[in-house]
Motif scaffolding. Structure first.
Motif, short mmCIF file in Angstrom:
data_model
loop_
_atom_site.label_atom_id
_atom_site.label_comp_id
_atom_site.label_asym_id
_atom_site.label_seq_id
_atom_site.Cartn_x
_atom_site.Cartn_y
_atom_site.Cartn_z
N ASN A 129 -30.66 47.05 -43.80
CA ASN A 129 -31.07 46.04 -44.76
C ASN A 129 -30.55 46.32 -46.17
OD1 ASN A 129 -33.05 44.02 -43.45
ND2 ASN A 129 -33.68 46.01 -42.64
N LEU A 149 -33.27 42.99 -39.22
CA LEU A 149 -33.00 42.48 -40.56
C LEU A 149 -34.27 41.79 -41.07
CD1 LEU A 149 -29.47 40.92 -39.97
CD2 LEU A 149 -29.97 42.93 -41.39
N THR A 152 -33.07 37.33 -41.13
CA THR A 152 -31.91 37.38 -40.23
C THR A 152 -30.68 36.70 -40.81
OG1 THR A 152 -33.38 37.44 -38.31
CG2 THR A 152 -31.08 36.87 -37.92
N GLY A 155 -29.47 38.20 -44.05
CA GLY A 155 -28.95 39.54 -43.79
C GLY A 155 -27.54 39.49 -43.21
N ARG A 158 -25.02 38.50 -45.77
CA ARG A 158 -24.67 39.59 -46.67
C ARG A 158 -23.53 40.43 -46.08
NH1 ARG A 158 -26.03 44.81 -47.84
NH2 ARG A 158 -27.42 45.03 -46.05
#
Length: 225
Positions: A129, A149, A152, A155, A158
Motif C-alpha cells: 500500500n 490494497l 483496490t 491502489g 497508483r
C-alpha cells in the motif's frame, strides 16, 4: 536501478519511505497502525512459523502457471514486479521468463526468499500500500494479493505509474462471490487481453486476467482465426 546487484534484506527497503506518500495516505497509515489493523506483524509471525507453506502445494500451482504463461507470451524476457510476492513461489514458476524480477512483501517472507536473489532477481521489503519506486516494469503481477490494497482500484491505479507505457497487468483472484465487485471495478477501467478460470481438485476456483490500462501502447501479436 535495474543493473544493481541484489541487496541484503537489511538494505532492501526501497519504496518503503512513507514521506513519499501524500499526507492523506500517511494519515491513513498512522490510523491503521494505531488501531492495529496492520497485518504486517501477524504475517511475519505466520511466515516464520511456516503458516504459509501450503502455498507450495500442488493444488496451488495452476494459477501460478497461467500467470507465468501470460508473462512469457505477452512480455518475453521483460521486467516484472510481483506485488505481495510472499517467499517467491510465483518467481520460481517463471523459470526464466522474466529478464528482471522484483518481488515486494513484508520482512519475514522476504527473508525466506532472499537466498534466490541474484543480479536479475531482487526481493525487497515493503508494504504494497506504500511501495514506491522510480522504475518501470513490463509486467506488474497481483497474484492473490490485490485483496490487501486498502482501496483496490486506487491502489492498482497508483501502480500504473510503475508500468511501462506498453506494460501489462496480470491479476489472479479466488473465484469467490465477494470478489465479483473487485473484478467489476477493474473491468470498468482496464481492457482484458485474455482471461481464464481454473478449478483445482478441491473445487477451489481462480480467475486470472491479463489487462492493460487506458492509453496503453501495447499491441497484441496477430492471432490466428
Amino acid at each position: 536501478m535495474s543493473s544493481r546487484p541484489a541487496t541484503p534484506v537489511a538494505d532492501a527497503r526501497i519504496g518503503a519511505d512513507s514521506s513519499a506518500l501524500p499526507w492523506s495516505a500517511r494519515l491513513v497509515r498512522s490510523v491503521r497502525r494505531a488501531l492495529r489493523l496492520d497485518r504486517e506483524r501477524r504475517w511475519n509471525s505466520e511466515y516464520a512459523a511456516g503458516g504459509w507453506d501450503w502455498l507450495r502445494n500442488i493444488d496451488e500451482r495452476a494459477h501460478h502457471s497461467v500467470l507465468a504463461g501470460y508473462a512469457a507470451y505477452l512480455k518475453p524476457g521483460g521486467s516484472l514486479l510481483d506485488v505481495g510476492c510472499g517467499e517467491g513461489v510465483f518467481q520460481e514458476e517463471l523459470r526464466g521468463a522474466a529478464g528482471r524480477y522484483v518481488g515486494v512483501d513484508f520482512e519475514q517472507p522476504i527473508q525466506r526468499a532472499q537466498h534466490k536473489a541474484n543480479a536479475t532477481t531482487r526481493f525487497v521489503v515493503g508494504d504494497m500500500n506504500e511501495f514506491v519506486v522510480d522504475e518501470r516494469f513490463d509486467v506488474i503481477v497481483f497474484n492473490e494479493s490485490i485483496y490487501y490494497l486498502h482501496d483496490t482500484l486506487a491502489g492498482v491505479q497508483r501502480y500504473e505509474s510503475m508500468l511501462a507505457p506498453d506494460g501489462v497487468l496480470l491479476i489472479s483472484m479466488h473465484g469467490k462471490e465477494r470478489n465479483d465487485a473487485l473484478w467489476t471495478a477493474l473491468d470498468a477501467r482496464y481492457t482484458t487481453l485474455d482471461r481464464v478460470t481454473i478449478t483445482n481438485v478441491r473445487d477451489v476456483r481462480w480467475t486470472v486476467k491479463a489487462m492493460v490500462p487506458p492509453g496503453s501502447t501495447f499491441r497484441m501479436a496477430p492471432q490466428a482465426p
